[in-house]
Design a protein around this motif. Structure first.
Motif, PDB file in Angstrom:
ATOM      1  N   LEU A 113       5.651  -2.964   9.071  1.00  0.00           N
ATOM      2  CA  LEU A 113       6.968  -2.684   9.089  1.00  0.00           C
ATOM      3  C   LEU A 113       7.195  -1.520  10.215  1.00  0.00           C
ATOM      4  CD1 LEU A 113       7.719  -1.879   5.175  1.00  0.00           C
ATOM      5  CD2 LEU A 113       8.358  -3.665   6.609  1.00  0.00           C
ATOM      6  N   GLY A 114       7.769  -2.025  11.293  1.00  0.00           N
ATOM      7  CA  GLY A 114       7.621  -1.058  12.599  1.00  0.00           C
ATOM      8  C   GLY A 114       6.054  -1.364  12.977  1.00  0.00           C
ATOM      9  N   ARG A 115       5.852  -0.187  14.127  1.00  0.00           N
ATOM     10  CA  ARG A 115       4.436  -0.278  14.442  1.00  0.00           C
ATOM     11  C   ARG A 115       3.460   0.645  13.855  1.00  0.00           C
ATOM     12  NH1 ARG A 115       4.668   1.856  20.543  1.00  0.00           N
ATOM     13  NH2 ARG A 115       5.608   3.783  19.329  1.00  0.00           N
ATOM     14  N   ALA A 116       3.936   1.340  12.903  1.00  0.00           N
ATOM     15  CA  ALA A 116       2.871   2.356  12.551  1.00  0.00           C
ATOM     16  C   ALA A 116       2.534   1.914  10.811  1.00  0.00           C
ATOM     17  CB  ALA A 116       3.512   3.607  12.389  1.00  0.00           C
ATOM     18  N   THR A 117       3.322   0.987  10.290  1.00  0.00           N
ATOM     19  CA  THR A 117       3.098   0.891   8.665  1.00  0.00           C
ATOM     20  C   THR A 117       2.761  -0.618   8.386  1.00  0.00           C
ATOM     21  OG1 THR A 117       4.561   2.604   8.301  1.00  0.00           O
ATOM     22  CG2 THR A 117       4.323   1.211   6.470  1.00  0.00           C
ATOM     23  N   ARG A 118       1.773  -0.883   7.582  1.00  0.00           N
ATOM     24  CA  ARG A 118       1.463  -2.255   6.966  1.00  0.00           C
ATOM     25  C   ARG A 118       1.919  -2.059   5.536  1.00  0.00           C
ATOM     26  NH1 ARG A 118      -0.287  -6.601   9.102  1.00  0.00           N
ATOM     27  NH2 ARG A 118      -1.741  -7.760   7.967  1.00  0.00           N
ATOM     28  N   MET A 119       2.756  -3.221   5.205  1.00  0.00           N
ATOM     29  CA  MET A 119       3.119  -3.363   3.687  1.00  0.00           C
ATOM     30  C   MET A 119       2.660  -4.704   3.127  1.00  0.00           C
ATOM     31  SD  MET A 119       5.371  -1.931   1.882  1.00  0.00           S
ATOM     32  CE  MET A 119       6.947  -2.090   0.899  1.00  0.00           C
ATOM     33  N   THR A 120       2.293  -4.643   1.860  1.00  0.00           N
ATOM     34  CA  THR A 120       1.880  -5.744   0.928  1.00  0.00           C
ATOM     35  C   THR A 120       2.948  -5.942  -0.123  1.00  0.00           C
ATOM     36  OG1 THR A 120      -0.231  -5.690   1.889  1.00  0.00           O
ATOM     37  CG2 THR A 120       0.033  -6.945  -0.195  1.00  0.00           C
ATOM     38  N   LEU A 121       3.569  -7.055  -0.415  1.00  0.00           N
ATOM     39  CA  LEU A 121       4.305  -7.223  -1.467  1.00  0.00           C
ATOM     40  C   LEU A 121       3.215  -8.253  -2.466  1.00  0.00           C
ATOM     41  CD1 LEU A 121       7.727  -7.066   0.029  1.00  0.00           C
ATOM     42  CD2 LEU A 121       6.623  -5.102  -1.252  1.00  0.00           C
ATOM     43  N   THR A 122       3.303  -8.000  -3.766  1.00  0.00           N
ATOM     44  CA  THR A 122       2.719  -9.020  -4.569  1.00  0.00           C
ATOM     45  C   THR A 122       3.494  -9.277  -5.760  1.00  0.00           C
ATOM     46  OG1 THR A 122       0.512  -8.482  -3.810  1.00  0.00           O
ATOM     47  CG2 THR A 122       0.382  -9.574  -5.715  1.00  0.00           C
ATOM     48  N   ILE A 159      -3.610   5.308  10.787  1.00  0.00           N
ATOM     49  CA  ILE A 159      -4.443   6.298  10.629  1.00  0.00           C
ATOM     50  C   ILE A 159      -4.087   7.191  11.727  1.00  0.00           C
ATOM     51  CG2 ILE A 159      -6.736   7.286  10.723  1.00  0.00           C
ATOM     52  CD1 ILE A 159      -7.645   4.834   9.508  1.00  0.00           C
ATOM     53  N   VAL A 160      -3.573   8.570  11.437  1.00  0.00           N
ATOM     54  CA  VAL A 160      -3.120   9.650  12.603  1.00  0.00           C
ATOM     55  C   VAL A 160      -4.077  10.814  12.269  1.00  0.00           C
ATOM     56  CG1 VAL A 160      -1.171  11.013  13.271  1.00  0.00           C
ATOM     57  CG2 VAL A 160      -0.869   8.772  12.386  1.00  0.00           C
ATOM     58  N   GLY A 161      -4.647  11.271  13.566  1.00  0.00           N
ATOM     59  CA  GLY A 161      -5.766  12.225  13.148  1.00  0.00           C
ATOM     60  C   GLY A 161      -6.781  12.097  12.561  1.00  0.00           C
TER      61      GLY A 161
END
Length: 186
Positions: A113-122, A159-161
């Motif tokens: 979802l965008g460049r920074a978020t990974r989403m999983t729907l089950t 992961i940020v910082g």
């Protein structure tokens, strides 16, 4: 006795599309008295089963699969104490907490979802047949067949910082006759 297993998987460089496994086991439990030079077989059981686990990649980020299991687990001999102190042989009865049938079907999507978020729907559905909680398979001390429907959402930002956060939500509904139970966790 050691269990005998048979398993088959397709030979491919790709991810396996499923698995089939069957097994058989015969076991005995013995009891030895400290003041006697012999042991006595107090229980024996035969367990056989078959499990099929197909899975498939449907499209980009979308997978489906499940499993179906059959279990034939019965006592060959078991001198047990039942309700009210009644003693008897539970031969031919199902082992405790061993459903004859169980299964699960699932569908899962994973994507960005965008460049920074990974989403999983089950989404999934599970079911199992009756289980008994006593060696005599008492009808009052059992759990009848049931099914569950579930949905789950997970998101994990990049992961940020050195820190990462995760959001997880689950919805489960259990279909038991005549009641329905719903659980929502976030």
């Amino acid at each position: 006795a050691r269990p005998k297993f048979f398993a088959a998987r397709p030979s491919s460089r790709e991810r396996p599309v499923g698995r089939v496994m069957s097994f058989a086991q015969h076991g005995r439990r013995t009891m030895t008295s400290s003041d006697q030079p012999f042991s006595v077989v107090v229980a024996a059981a035969t367990i056989r089963g078959l499990e099929v686990e197909p899975s498939s990649r449907i499209g980009a980020g979308l997978e489906a699969g499940g499993h179906l299991a059959w279990l034939d687990a019965t006592y060959d001999r078991y001198i047990a104490v039942g309700t009210g102190g009644v003693t008897g042989d539970a031969a031919g009865k199902r082992l405790n907490n061993a459903p004859e049938w169980s299964g699960r079907l699932w569908l899962e999507w994973t994507g960005n979802l965008g460049r920074a978020t990974r989403m999983t729907l089950t989404a999934d559905a599970t079911a199992q047949s009756t289980v008994f909680y006593t060696p005599f398979n008492d009808t009052i001390q059992r759990q009848g067949p049931y099914g569950q429907l579930g949905a789950e959402a997970n998101s994990a930002p990049a992961i940020v910082g050195g820190l990462s956060t995760c959001t997880h939500g689950t919805l489960r509904t259990r279909t038991t006759s005549p009641r329905r139970l719903a659980l929502l966790r976030w």
